[in-house]
Design a protein around this motif. Structure first.
Motif, PDB file in Angstrom:
ATOM      1  N   ASP A 133       0.803  -1.215   0.000  1.00  0.00           N
ATOM      2  CA  ASP A 133       0.000   0.000   0.000  1.00  0.00           C
ATOM      3  C   ASP A 133       0.842   1.273   0.000  1.00  0.00           C
ATOM      4  O   ASP A 133       0.303   2.374  -0.016  1.00  0.00           O
ATOM      5  CB  ASP A 133      -0.950   0.010   1.204  1.00  0.00           C
ATOM      6  N   ARG A 134       2.171   1.143   0.025  1.00  0.00           N
ATOM      7  CA  ARG A 134       3.025   2.326   0.018  1.00  0.00           C
ATOM      8  C   ARG A 134       3.571   2.661  -1.362  1.00  0.00           C
ATOM      9  O   ARG A 134       4.302   3.636  -1.520  1.00  0.00           O
ATOM     10  CB  ARG A 134       4.209   2.121   0.973  1.00  0.00           C
ATOM     11  N   LEU A 135       3.253   1.836  -2.336  1.00  0.00           N
ATOM     12  CA  LEU A 135       3.834   1.979  -3.664  1.00  0.00           C
ATOM     13  C   LEU A 135       3.430   3.300  -4.307  1.00  0.00           C
ATOM     14  O   LEU A 135       2.246   3.579  -4.501  1.00  0.00           O
ATOM     15  CB  LEU A 135       3.375   0.805  -4.538  1.00  0.00           C
ATOM     16  N   THR A 136       4.427   4.128  -4.606  1.00  0.00           N
ATOM     17  CA  THR A 136       4.155   5.420  -5.249  1.00  0.00           C
ATOM     18  C   THR A 136       4.711   5.490  -6.662  1.00  0.00           C
ATOM     19  O   THR A 136       4.385   6.403  -7.406  1.00  0.00           O
ATOM     20  CB  THR A 136       4.771   6.566  -4.434  1.00  0.00           C
ATOM     21  N   MET A 137       5.576   4.537  -7.036  1.00  0.00           N
ATOM     22  CA  MET A 137       6.100   4.493  -8.394  1.00  0.00           C
ATOM     23  C   MET A 137       6.171   3.040  -8.827  1.00  0.00           C
ATOM     24  O   MET A 137       6.804   2.204  -8.173  1.00  0.00           O
ATOM     25  CB  MET A 137       7.492   5.142  -8.450  1.00  0.00           C
ATOM     26  N   LEU A 138       5.511   2.723  -9.947  1.00  0.00           N
ATOM     27  CA  LEU A 138       5.487   1.372 -10.491  1.00  0.00           C
ATOM     28  C   LEU A 138       5.681   1.451 -11.992  1.00  0.00           C
ATOM     29  O   LEU A 138       5.003   2.227 -12.682  1.00  0.00           O
ATOM     30  CB  LEU A 138       4.159   0.682 -10.164  1.00  0.00           C
ATOM     31  N   GLN A 191      -4.424   0.734  -5.255  1.00  0.00           N
ATOM     32  CA  GLN A 191      -3.072   1.183  -5.557  1.00  0.00           C
ATOM     33  C   GLN A 191      -2.738   0.992  -7.033  1.00  0.00           C
ATOM     34  O   GLN A 191      -2.312   1.922  -7.713  1.00  0.00           O
ATOM     35  CB  GLN A 191      -2.081   0.402  -4.693  1.00  0.00           C
ATOM     36  N   LEU A 192      -2.943  -0.241  -7.562  1.00  0.00           N
ATOM     37  CA  LEU A 192      -2.483  -0.547  -8.916  1.00  0.00           C
ATOM     38  C   LEU A 192      -3.261   0.211  -9.979  1.00  0.00           C
ATOM     39  O   LEU A 192      -2.714   0.551 -11.032  1.00  0.00           O
ATOM     40  CB  LEU A 192      -2.565  -2.053  -9.164  1.00  0.00           C
ATOM     41  N   GLN A 193      -4.533   0.477  -9.731  1.00  0.00           N
ATOM     42  CA  GLN A 193      -5.325   1.207 -10.720  1.00  0.00           C
ATOM     43  C   GLN A 193      -5.056   2.715 -10.677  1.00  0.00           C
ATOM     44  O   GLN A 193      -5.501   3.444 -11.564  1.00  0.00           O
ATOM     45  CB  GLN A 193      -6.828   0.952 -10.509  1.00  0.00           C
ATOM     46  N   SER A 194      -4.299   3.175  -9.668  1.00  0.00           N
ATOM     47  CA  SER A 194      -4.036   4.609  -9.574  1.00  0.00           C
ATOM     48  C   SER A 194      -2.868   5.045 -10.459  1.00  0.00           C
ATOM     49  O   SER A 194      -2.665   6.237 -10.675  1.00  0.00           O
ATOM     50  CB  SER A 194      -3.722   4.988  -8.119  1.00  0.00           C
ATOM     51  N   LEU A 208       4.139  -9.282 -20.316  1.00  0.00           N
ATOM     52  CA  LEU A 208       3.162  -9.648 -19.302  1.00  0.00           C
ATOM     53  C   LEU A 208       1.795  -9.814 -19.931  1.00  0.00           C
ATOM     54  O   LEU A 208       1.445  -9.144 -20.919  1.00  0.00           O
ATOM     55  CB  LEU A 208       3.132  -8.588 -18.201  1.00  0.00           C
ATOM     56  N   SER A 209       0.988 -10.676 -19.323  1.00  0.00           N
ATOM     57  CA  SER A 209      -0.329 -10.977 -19.888  1.00  0.00           C
ATOM     58  C   SER A 209      -1.345 -11.103 -18.771  1.00  0.00           C
ATOM     59  O   SER A 209      -1.015 -11.129 -17.586  1.00  0.00           O
ATOM     60  CB  SER A 209      -0.262 -12.273 -20.704  1.00  0.00           C
ATOM     61  N   GLY A 210      -2.606 -11.187 -19.185  1.00  0.00           N
ATOM     62  CA  GLY A 210      -3.672 -11.386 -18.231  1.00  0.00           C
ATOM     63  C   GLY A 210      -4.196 -10.089 -17.644  1.00  0.00           C
ATOM     64  O   GLY A 210      -3.852  -8.981 -18.092  1.00  0.00           O
ATOM     65  N   ASN A 211      -4.987 -10.249 -16.614  1.00  0.00           N
ATOM     66  CA  ASN A 211      -5.675  -9.112 -15.997  1.00  0.00           C
ATOM     67  C   ASN A 211      -4.758  -8.413 -14.987  1.00  0.00           C
ATOM     68  O   ASN A 211      -4.051  -9.063 -14.229  1.00  0.00           O
ATOM     69  CB  ASN A 211      -6.935  -9.630 -15.289  1.00  0.00           C
ATOM     70  N   ILE A 212      -4.788  -7.087 -14.982  1.00  0.00           N
ATOM     71  CA  ILE A 212      -4.096  -6.326 -13.945  1.00  0.00           C
ATOM     72  C   ILE A 212      -4.886  -6.493 -12.648  1.00  0.00           C
ATOM     73  O   ILE A 212      -6.085  -6.166 -12.609  1.00  0.00           O
ATOM     74  CB  ILE A 212      -3.998  -4.845 -14.327  1.00  0.00           C
TER      75      ILE A 212
END
Length: 1189
Positions: A1063-1068, A1084-1087, A1075-1079
């Motif tokens: 939950d602290r991830l600010t840069m990805l 966090q990831l959709q932001s 990569l494949s499949g669903n995110i």
């Protein structure tokens, strides 16, 4: 000043004397016989006595004694003790004062030697030169002082032998030769001093007594004999028997003379002739391992009143004979031994004992048992003082009333715990009870209030949790009339501040660091005798009641570190009652006090004013003046603005500390203003002093610390300022962040400069040599262009610990002279234009903890001798042109390494397994190199990275100064690519940062699963490599991760769902993979933007526009090699290249085809080229084969 008491004050008030404290303020009338310190003859009016002794720190003269003192030939008495004539020599002309009978120069800070002219003072009876820094040998001419009765030479640095001529001082009654570096034998001629009553000798184990000390037998008048650290006393017993025959001896000290049980056992029995007169015996700091010393003492004398055995015993249990024999003993000092509780039984029958000191022994029993041992004999009736502090005593406070005479009980720093019984009765005569630094809980018993003799109660640093008003109620019995000091700091006492006016005798109240809160009401009156009040580190709010200003005896008021928020002028108004005459220190720092400065001049006794870190604001009135007695003014870190002029400081002649940093103040003094003060500490950071260099500083000759950084000075530093660096030992100079310019002159420097910062200025030219004599030196961000002479001048540099010459214009090779720097801890040469190889002599910096060479033009490999720098905590060589294989010895030798930055170089090869020996590594940056192979699985051995707690405990960036000096700390900073840009992380931030950056290399194979164990990672950058396989499925275990970049690899499979746990991830950035499949769905990831996932053709789901149907992508998987938008080799490139090739081919080939001479030349060139290539290939093959063999 004439000899008849009229004239000038030249002998003392000459140009070389400094009277900072007004000791000569009465010397203004025409008749000097009326001046303070002077006594004249009633008959002749000649000056006979000059008494100008100081009073330690608070009152003294300084400078040098004027030679016109010779104009007082009738002077008989001269006392200049406790003054500060630092670094000056005793004037030889004092030896011309032929009538002098009394000369006292004790503790005047004189250096040099004793003038031999003193041997001419034939009438001298008293000479005290102790407590100075005098050296050399004692002049033999002192033996001419035939009338001398008292001679004090202790606490100096004399060398050589004690002169035998001292044996000619036949009238001598007191001789003190303590604490110097004498050697050889104590001269036997001292035996001629038959009138000698007191002899004090400290030998430092280099001074001996020869011939069994037979000469001591002639000292028949001796009453006091102290032999300290005399080296050979344990080799013979003769001297002891000689001393035993001295008839008048009252005090005997044999301290640190290596006496032992063997010495006692091997001595034949005897009894002191002085057994009835000897009252004090000190055998401290010897090595008695058994209690037989007590029996020996009781056999040689029975009249002792005091016995000192400090740090001499390993056990002390003895028979009751000692207690029965010692029928006069009152003081028994057994500090710093290893006695246990059971040993105390030996002392229960000493019926005369007043004081028993057992501080710092090995008492581990509970307190009731220990006191029970003592209470079983008659000592319970006589004992007045008992010190059991600094032991390991457990339990709680028991009944004490059985000790009917006890006046003082010290139980500090033990392991007492629990609540004190409420029905406990204190001894009726108890005056002092100290139980600080224990674990006492709960309340103070009401019975304490019935201790009618109690003067001191100290329960600091416990766990008391009662309301303060209840405590006051419990103590308001008869003890309210006797209690003078109440210390309750460091507890959990709560509530607010009550009325204390009934405590009529209370002088000191310390409530520091409790949980008191709320506003102090107007009805809260202070005790009428209160002198000291501290309520710092609580939670008080509001303001100071007016009643505090009516505390007419109040000298110190400390209300710092609370939440007081009143306007400062109102506070001063409330304190303007009778307290304005008595108050000497007012400390309200670290509150929320606002408003501007009022006029303080009515506080006529105020010496210390501490207002820093508040919210003082507004413009300082032009007409205010500071109190006339003010010595310390600390107002830094506020929001004050305006201009301070010489008018504001006109009356503060005693000002020593001026702290105005971090305000918006300007200091504008008239052109030739001479301040009435001499400052020791000058802290004016961020005040406006410029644009010219402040001229008033030329008058300041005593400062140890000056900070005029960021002071808007744009000027050349005057040469007189550099000259002041040789005035004091251990100065700190900070003139950084200005626009100071020019070449610094090379001045002679005799003292060490503790710290010098010239950072962020415009100094140029060579680095001056005198700066080598610094402890910490920061010359960064200037325009220095030459460091060769500074670094390479002959001579070892023992004192330079930190050197920062980064961000200058230094060029060429780094000078290979580092073997001179024996103590260097921190070295920063970053951001210069150095080229060539790293010098091998850097390997001699064995104490080095930080080496920063970033952003130069250094080439070749890291030299092998650097492996000897095993203390390294940080190694930063990034942004150079270094090459070669990654050194395996970095992992093997640098076990303490925490930060390794080798990015942006040309290192190649695989990472050796030894890199995993870096258990303390916290930041590993190897980005932008040519490293290949797989990432080692043993990275799980990075212990610090595996700890998800704050790693600040791993960072102790400090070093010890010398063998006996203190410690100093330094700050580290690290550069790292963070969120797309290079950022610098300073000390506090860096201590929390844990990261791995292996980006822009050629690493291949899969990301090791072991990376999931590095729970503390905050940054992980593996981008721009050739990594394959899947992202580790449990990567979500890296819960502290804030930066994750795996882009531009060949990763396949789906994004692990565990990534949603971070939950602290600010840069990805996972872009440009397969990569494949669903995110996975999470807040966090959709932001993140689509750029974090782009160019993964089979990836679907938000935030991408491509939606997933039944958790599958809406089109067939596509694993075709994609174009890289950052690559040169895209479709447009290939099309352009095709057109270019066709056109170029026909232009060249067509010309050859049509023109014969060109055709022949072309084919001749091809044949020659082929032969040349064939020869080179053959030679290369032979060389390669030889190297392989």
């Amino acid at each position: 000043m004439s000899s008849k008491g009229e004239g000038s004050t030249a002998p003392i008030q000459g140009s070389a004397i400094v009277d900072d404290y007004g000791m000569l303020s009465s010397w203004t009338t025409p008749h000097c016989c009326q001046w303070k310190g002077i006594r004249c003859s009633n008959l002749t009016a000649h000056i006979l006595s000059l008494d100008l002794h100081g009073e330690f720190v608070d009152l003294h003269l300084s400078g040098e004694i004027h030679k016109s003192l010779m104009e007082l030939p009738q002077l008989q008495y001269l006392n200049l003790s406790y003054n500060s004539f630092e670094d000056s020599h005793i004037p030889e002309f004092i030896g011309s004062l032929k009538n002098l009978k009394y000369l006292d120069l004790f503790s005047c800070r004189f250096s040099g030697k004793i003038p031999s002219q003193f041997g001419s003072l034939s009438h001298l009876r008293y000479l005290n030169l102790a407590g100075n820094s005098l050296g050399g040998s004692i002049p033999r001419q002192l033996g001419n002082l035939s009338q001398l009765q008292e001679l004090y030479l202790a606490d100096n640095s004399f060398e050589g032998n004690v002169p035998s001529q001292l044996g000619n001082l036949f009238q001598l009654q007191v001789l003190s030769l303590g604490d110097s570096s004498f050697e050889g034998n104590v001269p036997s001629q001292l035996g001629n001093l038959s009138h000698l009553q007191e002899l004090y000798i400290i030998g430092h184990h280099a001074l001996k007594i020869d011939d069994g000390g037979q000469w001591l037998s002639n000292l028949i008048s001796l009453t006091h004999l102290y032999l300290d650290s005399v080296s050979n006393l344990n080799r013979s017993h003769t001297w002891l028997h000689v001393i035993g025959k001295l008839p008048k001896l009252r005090e005997l000290g044999l301290i640190d003379c290596s006496l032992s049980d063997y010495f006692i056992l091997s001595s034949r029995p005897f009894k002191f002739n002085s057994s009835t007169s000897l009252s004090v015996l000190d055998l401290s700091f010897n090595t008695f391992t058994s209690p037989m010393i007590f029996e020996w003492v009781s056999n040689i004398t029975s009249s002792l009143v005091e016995l000192h055995l400090i740090s001499s015993l390993q056990e002390g249990s003895t028979s009751g004979h000692f207690g029965m024999a010692m029928n006069s003993l009152r003081y028994l000092d057994l500090r710093s031994n290893t006695l246990k509780g059971r040993d105390l039984k030996s002392f229960t029958n000493i019926c005369t004992l007043y004081s028993l000191n057992l501080h710092m022994n090995n008492l581990t029993e509970d307190l009731p048992s220990i006191l029970d041992h003592l209470s079983s004999g008659c000592v319970r009736h006589s004992l007045r003082e008992l010190d059991l502090s600094n032991n390991h005593i457990t339990g709680n406070l028991p009944e004490l009333s059985v000790f009917s005479s006890l006046k003082a009980l010290f139980l500090d720093q033990n392991h007492l715990s629990g609540e004190i019984p409420q029905d406990i009765i204190l001894p009726p005569k108890l005056e002092s009870l100290s139980i600080q630094w224990n674990s006492i809980e709960g309340r103070i018993p009401k019975s304490f209030g019935n201790a009618c003799a109690l003067c001191l109660l100290d329960m600091s640093s416990n766990s008391l949790s009662e309301e303060f008003s209840v405590i006051i109620h419990h103590l308001s019995g008869c003890s309210r009339n006797s209690l003078q000091e109440l210390s309750l700091q460091g507890n959990k006492i709560n509530g607010t501040f009550p009325d204390l006016s009934i405590f009529l005798a209370l002088k000191k109240l310390d409530l520091t660091e409790n949980q008191l809160s709320g506003k102090i009401s107007e009805g809260s009156k202070l005790p009428p005798s209160l002198e000291y009040l501290s309520i710092q580190l609580n939670k008080f709010e509001g303001g100071i009641p007016k009643s505090f200003g009516n505390a007419c005896a109040l000298r110190s008021l400390d209300m710092s570190k609370n939440s007081f928020s009143e306007e400062f002028p109102r506070i001063i108004h409330h304190l303007s009652g009778c307290a304005r005459y008595s108050l000497e220190e007012l400390d309200i720092n670290c509150n929320q006090i606002n408003g501007t400065l009022p006029d303080f001049s009515i506080f006529t006794s105020l010496k210390g004013l501490y207002l820093y870190i508040n919210k003082l604001n507004g413009e300082i009135p032009k007409n205010i003046q500071f109190p006339p007695q003010l010595e310390k003014l600390h107002m830094y870190s506020n929001y004050l603005r305006g201009v301070l002029t010489d008018y504001n400081f006109a009356n503060v002649s005693r000002l020593r500390e001026l702290y105005l940093s971090d305000n918006s103040l300007a200091l504008e003094f008239t052109q030739n203003w001479v301040p009435p003060f001499q400052l020791f500490f000058i802290k004016l950071r961020s005040c406006k002093l410029g644009p010219t260099f402040p001229k008033w500083l030329k008058t300041q000759n005593k400062f140890y610390y000056i900070d005029i950084s960021n002071a808007s000075i744009s000027d050349v530093v005057p040469e007189w300022f550099w000259g002041k660096l040789s005035l004091q030992e251990g100065m700190t100079i900070d003139i950084s962040y200005n626009k100071l310019r020019g070449i610094i002159p090379n001045i002679p420097q005799k003292f060490l400069i503790d710290e010098m910062s010239l950072r962020s200025n415009q100094f140029e030219g060579p680095i001056p040599l005198f700066l080598r004599n610094s402890g910490i030196l920061d010359l960064s961000k200037n325009e220095f262009s030459d460091s060769t002479l500074f670094l390479c001048l002959n001579g070892t540099i023992e004192t330079l610990y930190q050197l920062d010459i980064s961000n200058n214009q230094l060029s060429g090779q780094i000078p290979d002279c580092w073997s001179h720097f024996k103590s260097l801890i921190y070295l920063d040469l970053s951001y210069n234009n150095f080229s060539g190889k790293i010098p091998t002599s850097m390997g001699s910096l064995f104490n080095l903890q930080a080496l920063l060479l970033r952003n130069n033009n250094l080439i070749s490999e890291i030299p092998l001798p650097l492996r000897s720098c095993t203390e390294l905590v940080m190694l930063d060589m990034a942004e150079n042109k270094l090459s070669g294989l990654f050194p395996a010895w970095i992992g093997s030798n640098y076990k303490k390494l925490q930060f390794l930055s080798l990015g942006s170089n040309n290192f190649y090869g695989t990472l050796p397994m030894q890199i995993c020996y870096l258990k303390n590594i916290q930041l590993l940056d190897l980005s932008i190199n040519n490293l290949f192979g797989k990432i080692p699985k043993c990275i799980k051995n990075f212990v610090v990275m595996a700890d998800n707690m704050s790693s600040i405990e791993y960072h102790d960036y400090s070093f010890r100064i010398g063998e006996s000096g203190g410690t100093n700390s330094y700050e580290l900073n690290g550069n790292l690519t963070w969120k797309g840009s290079k950022q610098m992380f300073m000390n506090d931030e860096l201590s929390l940062l844990k990261g791995i950056d292996l980006s822009s290399n050629h690493f291949s194979e899969e990301i090791p699963m072991e990376i999931e164990d590095l729970f503390g990672l905050i940054l992980l950058n593996l981008s721009r490599n050739n990594l394959i396989g899947k992202i580790p499925s449990n990567i979500g275990k890296l819960a502290s991760l804030e930066f994750l970049d795996l882009s531009r690899n060949q990763l396949v499979g789906s994004i692990p769902t565990s990534l949603t746990q971070i939950d602290r991830l600010t840069m990805l950035d996972l872009s440009h993979n397969y990569l494949s499949g669903n995110i996975p769905v999470s807040t966090q990831l959709q932001s993140f933007s689509t750029s974090s996932y782009e160019d993964n053709l089979d990836l679907c789901g938000l935030p991408l526009e491509k939606l997933c149907i039944n958790e599958e992508p809406t089109q067939d998987p596509n694993v075709k090699v994609h174009d890289d938008e950052y690559s040169l080799f895209n479709n447009d490139f290939f099309i352009s290249m095709s057109f270019g090739f066709v056109i170029s081919f026909w232009m060249v080939f067509g010309s050859i085809l049509l023109k014969r001479s060109w055709r022949h030349a072309y084919f001749k060139f091809l044949i020659s080229l082929a032969d040349n290539i064939n020869d080179k290939v053959s030679v290369f093959t032979m060389i390669f084969k030889v190297d392989t063999d």
